[in-house]
Design an enzyme around this catalytic site. Structure first.
Site, PDB file in Angstrom:
ATOM      1  CE1 TYR A  61     -79.491  65.419 -32.587  1.00  0.00           C
ATOM      2  CE2 TYR A  61     -78.734  65.273 -30.303  1.00  0.00           C
ATOM      3  CZ  TYR A  61     -78.490  65.115 -31.653  1.00  0.00           C
ATOM      4  OH  TYR A  61     -77.271  64.657 -32.073  1.00  0.00           O
ATOM      5  CG  ASP A  79     -71.941  69.310 -31.926  1.00  0.00           C
ATOM      6  OD1 ASP A  79     -73.020  69.930 -31.934  1.00  0.00           O
ATOM      7  OD2 ASP A  79     -71.829  68.149 -32.349  1.00  0.00           O
ATOM      8  CD  GLU A 138     -82.094  70.105 -31.161  1.00  0.00           C
ATOM      9  OE1 GLU A 138     -81.119  70.344 -30.443  1.00  0.00           O
ATOM     10  OE2 GLU A 138     -82.020  69.481 -32.240  1.00  0.00           O
ATOM     11  CE1 TYR A 151     -68.269  57.167 -33.434  1.00  0.00           C
ATOM     12  CE2 TYR A 151     -69.083  58.500 -31.616  1.00  0.00           C
ATOM     13  CZ  TYR A 151     -69.170  58.087 -32.923  1.00  0.00           C
ATOM     14  OH  TYR A 151     -70.150  58.587 -33.745  1.00  0.00           O
ATOM     15  CE1 TYR A 156     -71.683  59.180 -28.862  1.00  0.00           C
ATOM     16  CE2 TYR A 156     -73.606  59.738 -27.548  1.00  0.00           C
ATOM     17  CZ  TYR A 156     -72.554  60.120 -28.357  1.00  0.00           C
ATOM     18  OH  TYR A 156     -72.371  61.447 -28.669  1.00  0.00           O
ATOM     19  CD  GLU A 199     -76.610  61.833 -30.485  1.00  0.00           C
ATOM     20  OE1 GLU A 199     -76.037  62.893 -30.197  1.00  0.00           O
ATOM     21  OE2 GLU A 199     -77.507  61.749 -31.353  1.00  0.00           O
TER      22      GLU A 199
END
Length: 408
Positions: A364, A62, A379, A193, A191, A236
């Site tokens: 995904y 990532d 994917e 946190y 989303y 997500e």
């Protein structure tokens, strides 16, 4: 999956038939490590154009995401023609990496909004959660010619999130598509946190939990606002509009979870607040979860035979829309991507059994409807789900045949 359809494994699902023959690889991992991840897909009926988006990364990590890329698909001589991959050079901020493509089409102005986040340098999501120091920005670019050219970047972070950002360890949009509701409201799933508790005076986060939410616009994308959070731990997500028989809208949220099952939530205020959330017992998650896609569709007109069945049945359809959902079906790892159908989406146990669209490593995905058909951008691979991003067309009948079956 667990639920009213009984226990089953992905091996008991029907083998894909039409899906495999219509599969097209659009992005492929390269030998030098360059990897394409995080697919997003929309179809613009006005221009009969598919737009597919992905992150281009120097490695699978990532933190090594770099830029966003797009390919355009259009029908030519009875088949789909795909443009070469285009780097979205305007979808970035200096010294930031671009991630999580999330497109939506505004029908009145005929404008594609591509939302994404920009993250400073190589800062990881884990680092932001651990320190409570957000390094993400909320951004978008637009196109008014079906993705052939794109505007410069707009950073909405200050105007839309504002001082609330001090309570956000980090956040992201989607990934996957946004929607436009029947009242015109644009919905971008997201989303956060959220820092529920921190150690004063050092502001070190003590309690950080993920919550799905949305950003929305009621003026064709000119201004944007922040919606309410789903109270359960949820990550997500994608959203869809459910229309009941009184023509009332219910905004449905389907979110990733690390608790073994997906989180579902409903809003009767078009995303301003989510009042009902629960674990979807029929929709399992592999370890640590995985992104999934959800799509609403009008209930198809019944055939004469279907009318007879309906007249002989005591139950009545409770909505004018159904839901499709796409996600790996294996309970322990990201394998065997399946498409599920829910014919009674206001019913928590309405999901049927999945139709397997890819047998093997899967990650995904994103769903869209085009005319009377459907497509999935996913994917997938033979040894790993990050080997390629592929486009697959399918019919609702494929999913219905599997959904209507019952495990023995």
């Amino acid at each position: 999956m667990e639920g009213t359809t009984g226990n089953m494994t992905s091996k008991s699902c029907p083998e894909p038939h039409r899906a495999q023959s219509a599969r097209t690889t659009l992005f492929k991992q390269e030998k030098n490590g360059k990897t394409y991840r995080i697919p997003a897909l929309i179809y613009i009926s006005d221009g009969q154009t598919f737009l597919v988006f992905a992150e281009e990364r120097s490695t699978p990590r990532d933190s090594d995401a770099k830029v966003l890329v797009v390919r355009r698909g259009s029908p030519q001589n009875g088949s789909l023609h795909w443009s070469p991959a285009q780097t979205l050079s305007s979808a970035c901020l200096p010294e930031h990496r671009s991630m999580n493509p999330c497109p939506v089409y505004e029908k009145k102005s005929k404008t594609v909004f591509l939302f994404f986040i920009c993250i400073l340098g190589n800062t990881t999501e884990h680092n932001q959660i651990f320190t409570g120091r957000n390094q993400a920005r909320l951004c978008y670019i637009t196109s008014t010619d079906y993705g052939q050219s794109w505007s410069g970047v707009t950073d909405l972070t200050k105007n839309v999130i504002g001082d609330e950002i001090s309570k956000w360890a980090t956040f992201a949009v989607g990934p996957g598509h946004g929607i436009q509701m029947k009242n015109g409201r644009l919905i971008i799933p997201a989303y956060v946190y959220y820092i529920h508790c921190s150690c004063w005076p050092f502001h070190f986060p003590l309690n950080v939990r993920p919550h799905a939410l949305s950003f929305y616009s009621d003026d064709c994308g000119i201004t944007w606002q922040m919606g309410g959070k789903v109270q359960m731990k949820s990550c997500e997500c994608e959203m869809a509009e459910i229309i009941d028989h009184s023509d009332r809208s219910h905004l449905y949220c389907n979110a990733r979870s690390s608790s073994g099952h997906r989180v579902e939530a409903l809003s009767v205020s078009n995303g301003a607040a989510f009042d009902k959330s629960h674990f979807a017992q029929q929709l399992g998650e592999p370890r640590q979860g995985c992104q999934g896609s959800v799509l609403s569709l009008p209930v198809p007109k019944p055939s004469d035979e279907d009318d007879k069945k309906q007249n002989n049945c005591s139950t009545r359809l409770d909505t004018k829309t159904w839901l499709l959902y796409c996600h790996p079906t294996n309970k322990t790892k990201r394998e065997d991507l399946g498409v599920y159908l829910n014919k009674s989406p206001l019913n928590a146990s309405g999901w049927g059994r999945p139709w397997i669209i890819h047998k093997g490593p899967s990650g995904y995905s994103d769903l869209t409807q085009f005319e009377e058909h459907f497509a999935c951008l996913m994917e997938c691979g033979e040894k790993s789900e990050i080997e390629e991003i592929a486009f697959v067309q399918f019919e609702l009948s494929d999913v219905m045949d599997a959904s209507d079956e019952r495990a023995s």
